[in-house]
Enzyme design. Sequence first.
Site, PDB file in Angstrom:
ATOM      1  N   GLN A  89     -49.181  12.976 126.449  1.00 41.02           N
ATOM      2  CA  GLN A  89     -48.061  13.869 126.741  1.00 41.02           C
ATOM      3  C   GLN A  89     -47.208  14.092 125.491  1.00 41.02           C
ATOM      4  O   GLN A  89     -46.277  14.880 125.509  1.00 41.02           O
ATOM      5  CB  GLN A  89     -47.178  13.271 127.843  1.00 41.02           C
ATOM      6  CG  GLN A  89     -47.857  13.184 129.192  1.00 41.02           C
ATOM      7  CD  GLN A  89     -46.973  12.608 130.287  1.00 41.02           C
ATOM      8  OE1 GLN A  89     -47.411  11.740 131.028  1.00 41.02           O
ATOM      9  NE2 GLN A  89     -45.731  13.079 130.407  1.00 41.02           N
TER      10      GLN A  89
ATOM     11  N   ARG B 278     -42.355  10.988 136.895  1.00 43.20           N
ATOM     12  CA  ARG B 278     -41.729  12.226 137.325  1.00 43.20           C
ATOM     13  C   ARG B 278     -40.236  12.042 137.533  1.00 43.20           C
ATOM     14  O   ARG B 278     -39.687  12.353 138.600  1.00 43.20           O
ATOM     15  CB  ARG B 278     -42.397  12.771 138.578  1.00 43.20           C
ATOM     16  CG  ARG B 278     -42.259  14.281 138.610  1.00 43.20           C
ATOM     17  CD  ARG B 278     -43.240  14.950 139.502  1.00 43.20           C
ATOM     18  NE  ARG B 278     -43.065  16.394 139.373  1.00 43.20           N
ATOM     19  CZ  ARG B 278     -43.894  17.285 139.862  1.00 43.20           C
ATOM     20  NH1 ARG B 278     -44.953  16.921 140.501  1.00 43.20           N
ATOM     21  NH2 ARG B 278     -43.659  18.576 139.706  1.00 43.20           N
ATOM     22  N   CYS B 279     -39.605  11.489 136.530  1.00 45.69           N
ATOM     23  CA  CYS B 279     -38.161  11.352 136.568  1.00 45.69           C
ATOM     24  C   CYS B 279     -37.694  11.188 135.150  1.00 45.69           C
ATOM     25  O   CYS B 279     -38.431  10.731 134.300  1.00 45.69           O
ATOM     26  CB  CYS B 279     -37.750  10.131 137.353  1.00 45.69           C
ATOM     27  SG  CYS B 279     -37.791   8.624 136.417  1.00 45.69           S
TER      28      CYS B 279
HETATM   29  N1  MCN Z   1     -39.334  26.502 134.505  1.00 47.69           N
HETATM   30  C1  MCN Z   1     -38.857  27.763 134.745  1.00 47.69           C
HETATM   31  N2  MCN Z   1     -37.503  27.986 134.783  1.00 47.69           N
HETATM   32  C2  MCN Z   1     -36.618  26.963 134.618  1.00 47.69           C
HETATM   33  C3  MCN Z   1     -37.101  25.663 134.409  1.00 47.69           C
HETATM   34  C4  MCN Z   1     -38.477  25.454 134.338  1.00 47.69           C
HETATM   35  O1  MCN Z   1     -39.646  28.682 134.947  1.00 47.69           O
HETATM   36  N3  MCN Z   1     -35.312  27.176 134.648  1.00 47.69           N
HETATM   37  C5  MCN Z   1     -40.770  26.248 134.350  1.00 47.69           C
HETATM   38  C6  MCN Z   1     -41.075  25.806 132.919  1.00 47.69           C
HETATM   39  O2  MCN Z   1     -41.090  26.792 131.992  1.00 47.69           O
HETATM   40  C7  MCN Z   1     -42.364  25.038 133.078  1.00 47.69           C
HETATM   41  C8  MCN Z   1     -42.143  24.365 134.440  1.00 47.69           C
HETATM   42  O3  MCN Z   1     -41.182  25.170 135.144  1.00 47.69           O
HETATM   43  O4  MCN Z   1     -43.454  25.914 133.103  1.00 47.69           O
HETATM   44  C9  MCN Z   1     -41.585  22.924 134.298  1.00 47.69           C
HETATM   45  O5  MCN Z   1     -40.603  22.961 133.316  1.00 47.69           O
HETATM   46  P1  MCN Z   1     -39.597  21.794 132.913  1.00 47.69           P
HETATM   47  O6  MCN Z   1     -38.680  21.524 134.015  1.00 47.69           O
HETATM   48  O7  MCN Z   1     -39.053  22.148 131.586  1.00 47.69           O
HETATM   49  O8  MCN Z   1     -40.502  20.479 132.782  1.00 47.69           O
HETATM   50  P2  MCN Z   1     -41.624  20.176 131.712  1.00 47.69           P
HETATM   51  O9  MCN Z   1     -42.386  21.376 131.429  1.00 47.69           O
HETATM   52  O10 MCN Z   1     -41.056  19.397 130.601  1.00 47.69           O
HETATM   53  O11 MCN Z   1     -42.573  19.260 132.569  1.00 47.69           O
HETATM   54  C10 MCN Z   1     -42.337  17.908 132.698  1.00 47.69           C
HETATM   55  C11 MCN Z   1     -42.235  17.467 134.129  1.00 47.69           C
HETATM   56  C12 MCN Z   1     -42.467  16.025 134.182  1.00 47.69           C
HETATM   57  S1  MCN Z   1     -41.583  15.051 133.133  1.00 47.69           S
HETATM   58  C13 MCN Z   1     -43.406  15.478 134.998  1.00 47.69           C
HETATM   59  S2  MCN Z   1     -43.515  13.800 135.091  1.00 47.69           S
HETATM   60  C14 MCN Z   1     -44.294  16.309 135.737  1.00 47.69           C
HETATM   61  C15 MCN Z   1     -43.758  17.658 135.999  1.00 47.69           C
HETATM   62  O12 MCN Z   1     -43.174  18.189 134.917  1.00 47.69           O
HETATM   63  N4  MCN Z   1     -45.612  16.172 135.526  1.00 47.69           N
HETATM   64  C16 MCN Z   1     -46.455  17.156 136.005  1.00 47.69           C
HETATM   65  N5  MCN Z   1     -44.569  18.492 136.688  1.00 47.69           N
HETATM   66  C17 MCN Z   1     -45.919  18.335 136.632  1.00 47.69           C
HETATM   67  N6  MCN Z   1     -46.756  19.276 137.125  1.00 47.69           N
HETATM   68  C18 MCN Z   1     -48.086  19.132 136.974  1.00 47.69           C
HETATM   69  N7  MCN Z   1     -48.895  20.106 137.478  1.00 47.69           N
HETATM   70  N8  MCN Z   1     -48.633  18.069 136.343  1.00 47.69           N
HETATM   71  C19 MCN Z   1     -47.857  17.084 135.855  1.00 47.69           C
HETATM   72  O13 MCN Z   1     -48.390  16.053 135.223  1.00 47.69           O
HETATM   73 CU1  CUN Z   2     -40.453  11.243 133.881  1.00 46.59          CU
HETATM   74  S1  CUN Z   2     -42.365  11.214 134.061  1.00 46.59           S
HETATM   75 MO1  CUN Z   2     -42.409  12.876 133.180  1.00 46.59          MO
HETATM   76  O1  CUN Z   2     -41.151  12.277 132.225  1.00 46.59           O
HETATM   77  O2  CUN Z   2     -43.636  12.760 132.154  1.00 46.59           O
END
Ligand code: MCN
Ligand code: CUN
Length: 778
Positions: free
Chosen positions: A211, A358-359
């Site tokens: 990651q 996931r937190c």
């Molecule tokens: N997004 C959006 N508009 C926003 C916020 C987010 O459209 N205002 C979209 C983003 O652009 C992205 C998605 O939603 O495509 C998730 O965005 P974000 O909240 O920024 O999180 P990350 O991309 O950093 O993803 C990490 C988060 C984590 S830490 C875990 S754990 C997790 C999760 O995402 N693991 C996943 N979702 C997951 N989903 C899948 N399918 N697989 C994982 O391993």
């Molecule tokens: Cu908090 S689990 Mo995600 O941060 O990869």
Amino acid sequence: MGEEVSRKEDRRFITGRGNYVDDVKKPGMLHCELVRSPHAHARIEEIDGSRAMALDGVVAVLTADDLLEYDLATMPTLMDDTQDVLVNDKVKFQSQEVAAVIAEDRYAAKDGAEKVDVSYDVLEPVVDAETALEDDAPLIRDDIEGKEDNHCFDWETGDEEATDEAFENAAVTVEEEMFYQRLHPAPIETCGAVGDYDPGKDKLTVHMTSQAPHIHRTLFAQVSGIPEHKIRIVSPDVGGGFGNKVPIYPGYVVAAAASYVLERPVKWIEERSENIQSTGFARDYDMNGEIAATEDGEIRAIRVDVLANHGAYNAAAQPSKFPAGFFNIFTGSYDVETAYGSLSAAYTNTAPGGIAYRCSFRVTEAVYLVERMVKVLADELGMDPADVRRRNFIQPDQFPYESPTGWNYDSGDYETALDEALEMADYEAYRDEQQRRIDEDADKLLGIGISSFTEVVGAGPGKSCDIAGVEMFDSADIRVHPTGKATLRVGVQTQGQGHETTFAQIVAEELGIDVDDVVVEHGDTDTDPYGLGTYGSRSTPVAGAATAIAARKIRDKAKSIAANELEAAEEDVEWDRESGEFHVAGAPERSVTVTEIAAGAYMNHPGGEEPGLEAVNYYDPPEMTYPFGSYVVIVEVDRETGEVEFEKFVAVDDCGNRINPMIIEGQIHGGLAQGIGTAMMEQITFDDNGNVTGGDFMNYLLPTAMEIPEFETGHTVTPSPHHPIGAKGVGESPTVGSPPAIVNAVVDAMAHAGVSHVEMPMTPDVVWKHLEEAGLER
Ligand code: MCN
Ligand code: CUN
């Protein structure tokens, strides 16, 4: 922005053309299997690999002694502890890596691993934190000089004195002990790596399930002594991460080291049980919560005390200055004057971890605690839990809000989200129905649970958040090619979140080009800008911001070219966001797009300007973002069987401005499913001998479509004031916010008979015991 663009990546996933680490095949590739300890605590007396070496196809048997020669017998964890790559002296948890067998194919490697003879002197194990901290507990970490007990660290936050005083003077106090059980992120793809050392170029390439490829490269360089520019980490498609693929695991190091030594590519792929039993676990927090309040439900102070099980090494994956992750946000969505938290962590003979599943680094435990405690308080006072929340919410005009434990919330409007969720759930009608069932002594009780959580996502800023000393920023590199098509490279790493789509949308929005004309690349340290990776929902808050800023830099440059092409002065040229074009002020018909300008940037650029149209941004966020939401869960509890059924599941989320509502909804659905797994069925347990008793999918229950109800999702939009496009993260909100709502619902069904808490996972037998104790059983 805001369009439900279909996921670009799904073409390859749906047609079976994804490329995961196990799909990587190299000429001459060898296979690695790890020999793991059947004991949780044991001294190794002897390892004899001769029977394995005698097998056809076995090339090498590696032990700690072999790695010692290359100074690779140990590796640093992300929290500055030292973990054995292969056990040097003493096994500290069941399934710990003891030896490695390298063979021509996977079958020979597996056969070889079974023929490695290891003799153990078995020691008494200790698997729970409380026993580990007792005086006569067996010492686990005798490798740490001077260590005499299993105490890992202590931590505290807030103002103890003021909090104690508030409790002494409080009209009402409530207290509840609750255990957030050990969970496993359980991505469908297990961990794996292909180490590929090229002696010709003197370069080590490692394909791995990561990651955070850039930080992993830096750590590889530090551990191995190979210069960083001679290491390339490639994280291809990742089949789910959920926090499990943030740490470095011994298998990665062994595959890379074996390739270096044998000068052939070496593949290591974990099996399911290896993944569950040995890689980073989550939670395992034994929490005591207290609230001091007035008689009409105004919260005056919150006090918490935690006993944390960190396993055999302190290998938590989190910013290094936060030993308890972001647990200190435990005052949640409430305007509380004072708070105090303390925590003790213990080493135990269990797999190391304490990773965020996931937190955002332990915010899940914090949210669970405070949202459960608000329900406990409401029941003590005989008040509606929705009213207690309303009474205590931080109000919209209080933002930016500084919490008593030092968090700076950017924006929020909690009551609007709660009201929306209550209305969607038909709250009042269900309250009436709940009472009717009690009055009529019905077979199935109704419970209504609420959670109004606040998340904290988007680490940095770099000044307070670092991993292994590297500050937590992120990055974007955009190149607009002569034909107006663009390539975006980012330092974060998608594992299913849809970055190839949403990040393209950000570029498309900022540059007025078609979303199909932007390709997003990530996961290759040779080509992508350095970034800290995807976890803690930081991609949108940090790399998303970097992307928007890099795109704006391109727009600034494009503007001077636009002026040249429109034969106007630069100050007369305006960007029209609606149409995605530059036009001359007062003469909108004289306009030009970035696509049209792109050719000019390379072939007809104004004198004095550098040719080309590209930009890089490294973004250190000023603050984190604070998404929030309100979830309302309605359950039926069967008084005869203890079974819980979901009647309604409403989730209202606020992640600021939304890039792709469809992708957000997918994130919410997945995260809620994981929240249901947490609340209802998932748990890793150990027996007294230290055996993992939840170490495979027969015993570690994951929810399937059968257990997941229909979700009703809603949203409010409270933009982040400091984020360039006003977005907050969302990926983890549902897993953070839903477990307390579900537990609150089950407790609520039995609260009239005095039930104040039910431990997770709330399997039917657990619920039935509470029914029986409360005299509600049938
Ligand atoms: N997004 C959006 N508009 C926003 C916020 C987010 O459209 N205002 C979209 C983003 O652009 C992205 C998605 O939603 O495509 C998730 O965005 P974000 O909240 O920024 O999180 P990350 O991309 O950093 O993803 C990490 C988060 C984590 S830490 C875990 S754990 C997790 C999760 O995402 N693991 C996943 N979702 C997951 N989903 C899948 N399918 N697989 C994982 O391993
Ligand atoms: Cu908090 S689990 Mo995600 O941060 O990869």
